[in-house]
Each structure stands twice: as C-alpha cells, then as structure tokens.
Write an enzyme that holds these catalytic residues in place. Structure first.
Site, PDB file in Angstrom:
ATOM      1  N   HIS A  63       9.247  -3.893  31.573  1.00 22.71           N
ATOM      2  CA  HIS A  63       7.826  -4.196  31.413  1.00 22.71           C
ATOM      3  C   HIS A  63       7.619  -5.701  31.545  1.00 22.71           C
ATOM      4  O   HIS A  63       8.532  -6.494  31.307  1.00 22.71           O
ATOM      5  CB  HIS A  63       7.332  -3.722  30.049  1.00 22.71           C
ATOM      6  N   GLU A  65       6.098  -7.903  29.715  1.00 25.71           N
ATOM      7  CA  GLU A  65       6.357  -8.700  28.511  1.00 25.71           C
ATOM      8  C   GLU A  65       7.858  -8.872  28.276  1.00 25.71           C
ATOM      9  O   GLU A  65       8.313  -9.961  27.914  1.00 25.71           O
ATOM     10  CB  GLU A  65       5.721  -8.040  27.280  1.00 25.71           C
ATOM     11  N   CYS A  93       2.593  -2.409  24.786  1.00 24.87           N
ATOM     12  CA  CYS A  93       2.988  -1.057  24.383  1.00 24.87           C
ATOM     13  C   CYS A  93       3.914  -1.166  23.166  1.00 24.87           C
ATOM     14  O   CYS A  93       4.342  -2.269  22.791  1.00 24.87           O
ATOM     15  CB  CYS A  93       3.691  -0.354  25.547  1.00 24.87           C
ATOM     16  N   CYS A  96       7.206  -3.128  23.881  1.00 29.69           N
ATOM     17  CA  CYS A  96       6.978  -4.561  24.035  1.00 29.69           C
ATOM     18  C   CYS A  96       6.601  -5.212  22.709  1.00 29.69           C
ATOM     19  O   CYS A  96       7.014  -6.339  22.436  1.00 29.69           O
ATOM     20  CB  CYS A  96       5.922  -4.805  25.102  1.00 29.69           C
TER      21      CYS A  96
END
Length: 166
Positions: A63, A65, A93, A96
């Site tokens: 992801h 992040e 999410c 993260c």
C-alpha cells in the site's frame, strides 16, 4: 503575523497533499496499482514517497502508506518516524494504520475517506468490521494453538537484556 505563518503552513500542507494525490493518480494511470499515494514529511521536507503497488508487485501489503514509511525509514536510517507527518490520498486502511502507529508517525492528513474507498470497491470497511468480531466468528477461520510453547519467545524477550525496544 500569525495569519501569515498559519497561511504558510497551510500552503505547505496543501503542497504535500497535492504530491500524495499526484502520486495516486499518476501511478494508477500507468497501471502500477490502485489510486493511492502517500508522502512522509519531516521538518517541512518530504523524506519518503509511496504509491500503491499491490498489483504490480503481487504484494497485498504494498500500500502507498507502507511503501512511503519504508522509504522514509530507509532514507532516515531509522525504524521510528518520530516528528514526522504522513500525507495520504485516502484515509489509511487497518493495515496501514497499524504501520503508522508502529512507526510512531505523529500526524496524518488524508484525502478520501474509508467510505469513499468502500464506494470505489475497496474492502477497508469489511476489514474494520472484522476487528470487532470475536476471532472464532470471523470470515477467515482463526484458531489459537500452542500458546504455551509460543509464549516462551515472549518470556525470553521480556528477560532479554540487550533487546532493542520498539
């Protein structure tokens, strides 16, 4: 005077968020992953950048992040990002969020909400809801086993004199 300082800070924050959004759109349009981008900032300078690479790396943990945090940690030669901010194109999410807390990032600015992500077809809300369900009732079967043997590692960690805490 205070208005000018506040305006400068706000302009700088907008610049960082614009970079996160630019990464999300540019890399998504190039087919590198989903529409997510992030930057880590320390003392007014971008120290880490990331964009979603889940599909291009075949890595569900890639992801924006997470990639930005890894980049910042590498660039700063540390595993904790104290005094750092994260600018991300979408509310983080659960995975993260965990990484953000583990990295000790102090402030997060985000564009889209988890509801926006849900509307776009991402499963953030489903995962968040699963945290509130007892392990034996979750969609993915979970069963605790061999706790006594596994706990030995924690016991040794607790008594380890030369451990590097995080």
């Amino acid at each position: 005077m205070l208005y000018c300082i506040g305006k400068m800070i706000e302009d700088q924050q907008h610049k960082f968020m614009q970079e996160a959004i630019r990464l999300s759109m540019d890399k998504m349009e190039k087919g590198l992953g989903g529409p997510f981008g992030a930057v880590v900032v320390k003392e007014g300078k971008i120290v880490g950048k990331g964009y979603n690479q889940v599909t291009s790396l075949n890595d569900p943990s890639a992801h924006a992040e997470i990639i930005a945090i890894r980049d910042a940690c590498k660039n700063l030669n540390t595993y904790q990002l104290n005094n750092c901010e994260l600018y991300t194109s979408c509310e983080p999410c659960p995975m993260c969020m965990g990484a953000i807390y583990w990295a000790r990032i102090e402030k997060v600015f985000y564009g889209n909400s988890n509801s926006d992500a849900n509307e776009a077809g991402f499963i953030d809300k489903f995962i968040l809801d699963e945290f509130c369900v007892p392990p034996d009732k979750r969609k993915i079967s979970m069963q605790q086993m061999m706790q006594h043997q596994a706990k030995e590692a924690f016991d040794k960690w607790i008594n380890k004199i030369d451990k590097k805490e995080y």
